[in-house]
Each structure stands twice: as structure tokens, then as C-alpha cells.
Design an enzyme around this catalytic site. Sequence first.
Site, PDB file in Angstrom:
ATOM      1  N   SER A   1     -12.643   4.195   4.457  1.00  0.00           N
ATOM      2  CA  SER A   1     -13.760   3.626   5.846  1.00  0.00           C
ATOM      3  C   SER A   1     -15.607   3.883   5.511  1.00  0.00           C
ATOM      4  O   SER A   1     -14.951   5.057   5.420  1.00  0.00           O
ATOM      5  CB  SER A   1     -13.119   3.428   7.410  1.00  0.00           C
ATOM      6  OG  SER A   1     -11.911   2.309   6.852  1.00  0.00           O
TER       7      SER A   1
ATOM      8  N   HIS B   1      -7.530   9.845   4.048  1.00  0.00           N
ATOM      9  CA  HIS B   1      -6.992   8.759   4.896  1.00  0.00           C
ATOM     10  C   HIS B   1      -7.764   9.093   6.777  1.00  0.00           C
ATOM     11  O   HIS B   1      -7.503  10.040   6.742  1.00  0.00           O
ATOM     12  CB  HIS B   1      -5.938   8.378   4.728  1.00  0.00           C
ATOM     13  CG  HIS B   1      -5.103   8.099   3.883  1.00  0.00           C
ATOM     14  ND1 HIS B   1      -4.034   9.080   3.319  1.00  0.00           N
ATOM     15  CD2 HIS B   1      -5.509   6.543   3.339  1.00  0.00           C
ATOM     16  CE1 HIS B   1      -4.067   7.827   1.951  1.00  0.00           C
ATOM     17  NE2 HIS B   1      -4.523   6.674   1.605  1.00  0.00           N
TER      18      HIS B   1
ATOM     19  N   THR C   1      -9.410   2.033   8.575  1.00  0.00           N
ATOM     20  CA  THR C   1     -10.384   2.607  10.192  1.00  0.00           C
ATOM     21  C   THR C   1     -11.179   1.324  10.751  1.00  0.00           C
ATOM     22  O   THR C   1     -10.826   1.751  11.663  1.00  0.00           O
ATOM     23  CB  THR C   1     -10.012   4.114   9.400  1.00  0.00           C
ATOM     24  OG1 THR C   1      -9.952   4.469   8.993  1.00  0.00           O
ATOM     25  CG2 THR C   1     -11.263   5.293  10.526  1.00  0.00           C
TER      26      THR C   1
ATOM     27  N   ASP D   1       1.428  -0.956   0.642  1.00  0.00           N
ATOM     28  CA  ASP D   1       0.006  -0.007   0.198  1.00  0.00           C
ATOM     29  C   ASP D   1       0.537   0.702   0.248  1.00  0.00           C
ATOM     30  O   ASP D   1       2.109   1.005   0.686  1.00  0.00           O
ATOM     31  CB  ASP D   1      -0.823   0.107   1.632  1.00  0.00           C
ATOM     32  CG  ASP D   1      -1.824   0.911   1.223  1.00  0.00           C
ATOM     33  OD1 ASP D   1      -1.860   1.659   0.206  1.00  0.00           O
ATOM     34  OD2 ASP D   1      -3.008   1.379   2.658  1.00  0.00           O
TER      35      ASP D   1
HETATM   36 ZN   LIG Z   1      -4.599   5.108   0.104  1.00  0.00          ZN
END
Ligand SMILES: [Zn+2]
Length: 350
Positions: free
Chosen positions: A226, A189, A269, A83
Amino acid sequence: MPLVSMRQLLDEAAKGGYGVGAFNVNDMEQIQAIMIAAKQTKSPVIVQASRGARAFAEDLYLFRLIEAAAELNPDIPIAMHQDHGNGFETCKSAIALGYTSVMMDGSLKEDGKTPSSFEENVEVTRRVVDYAHERGVTVEGEIGVLGGVEDGHGAGGSGLDHITDPDQAVEFAERTGVDALAIAIGTSHGAYKFNKKPDGSVLKMDVLIKIHKMLPKTHLVMHGSSSVPKDLQDIVNQYGGKLNPTWGVPVEEIQLGIRNGVRKINVDTDNRLAITGAIRKVFAEHPEKFDPRDYMKPAREAMAKVVAQRMTEFGQAGHAGDYKPIAIEEIAKGYASGALDPRPSLAGAR
Ligand SMILES: [Zn+2]
């Protein structure tokens, strides 16, 4: 089952019209939670590790755990993905370990903080694509810049600062040959994405739909996706946590994305919240306990529950047995012959 090419996994998802959750891992319990959920729902899975995760767990520990997951679950296709690789060397080292997919996030410079120029992004991503495809490894690129910071990675600021330009997305896909493309549509994020339930003014699903129309064969990726559900926030706060009210990306918006070319959805998350809530609950209700298994077990179960729910919502549930994995060496040959060349101008030929 050996680890599977993420490209094959996403091609199959496109055929089946579903999305695949990409869940972040740092330790054994998180990997186990994903596999429990995958087994239960019969889902193909993408497991991903950030640079922070690789540093936290140490590369070899983490990768051997993934290999164990693959060996113990021969019926589940698993792709292992880097990632947010911040440069060529990070991607190269993941490939050397045996990751079957890497993200080259050239939207930021190598410091993982400063937005880069379009040309810099094209150049570094193209270099990673050449190297990775030769080895049968999938590449995800990013165009536009996500908001927020996670694991020390990110430009910060609002998700609206650098929304992806659809024309640039097309040029980027053509010039780099990425298999999958992360686009910036207003998400961030971390836990604090939106300060109210997002509408079209902050979550640009219209941009996503436009990009999909222009790039119908490119697998789109939603980062920072999320849902940050209130019940998970509430458990954390009920047992002594102090989260400020926050909103994530509603599942119905992700499902709209899936109907419009989104094949990979990054979720971290929600799992962090589930784990923390479960641990806090044990600490609050049983302060006499001190065996880590007494709280790691409910934490693992809580994460497995969220992951299984997402797998069902994204549509990947039930698809684990749809296809036989193609060996990575065969995938490499497919790239070399042009059969798997993902450039949009060649899409008609596939
Ligand atoms: Zn990302």
C-alpha cells in the site's frame, strides 16, 4: 465468466508488461468496490482473502459473493486467491472451495509468526504445488520474511530483518515449482511501513532487480505495498481518527518493480483507510444518521476510487478483454504435460 487461473492472469500481465493489484476482501462492499473499479477501468483482477477474512466472513458467504461478482461481470477475468496460507490444510481447504490460486507462505512456521528454515519452506511449498497444480490451481510462495503483522499473521519487526537472498530465491523457485514468488525487500504489512519516505536504504529495489535478472520468467509479488497516501491519512485524522504519520511504498517504486518482473501487488491498507475515512466523515458531519447504508455507500465509493487509481497506475486498466480464460481443467493438463511447468531451468522451453 468462471473464475480464472491466476497463472494465466499473470502470464498475460507479463506479456503486456503490466502489474495486477491483488486486493483483500472481507465483505460484500469491498468485493463490490473492486468490481466497480474493474468495470470502470476494464481491468482483470485478483481478489484475495486472508485466513482472518475467511474466518470473519465465513468461507461460504465469502466465496459465494465472489461467484456472484464473476457472474455479474462476465467481461472481467477474476482470480480468487488465498492470501498467506499458513500450511497445507489451509491451501487445501481454499482449493476445495474453488479458489483458483493459493499462497503457501512457508517463510513462517504454521503459527504464522516464527520464521521457518529454508528446507521447511521448500518442503511444505513443494507439497502444496504438487496438490494445487494437479487441480489447475496457481501457487505463490514466499522467500525471505516480510516485516510487520496483519490479521495476526507476520513475524513482526522491521522489513529489513530477513531480506530475500537472490541465490536462495533461484534455488527455491527451482525446487518448489511455484508460479509466483513473494520476495522480502524491506516492506511490511499494515499501515506503519516506513517513518519517512523510503529510499534505497530501507526499500531494496536493487535486490528485486537482481532477483528478476536471475529469474526472468518468475512472476514476482510485492507484499505490504500500500502507498498509504497522506490524503487518506488526513481524512481519517480530520474526522477524529488518531493515525501517527507514516509512509508506504511510493507508486513510482511499484512501477519500477513492474518494469522488473513484478506482476502482483498486494494492497489492503489503502482500502482500509479509504473506508474508515469515509465512514468517519459521515459520522462527524451527520451524527443524526443511523442507517448503515448512509455510511457503507460512501465507504464503498471511496474504496472503489482508490482501487481504480491503483489499477490505472499498475497498468492493468484496459486489459480485461485481451484474452479468453482457459478452463482450470485445461490449466491442470498444462501442468501435467510440463507445458506450464514454471521451474526456471525449464523456462527456455516455454
Ligand atoms: Zn502479505
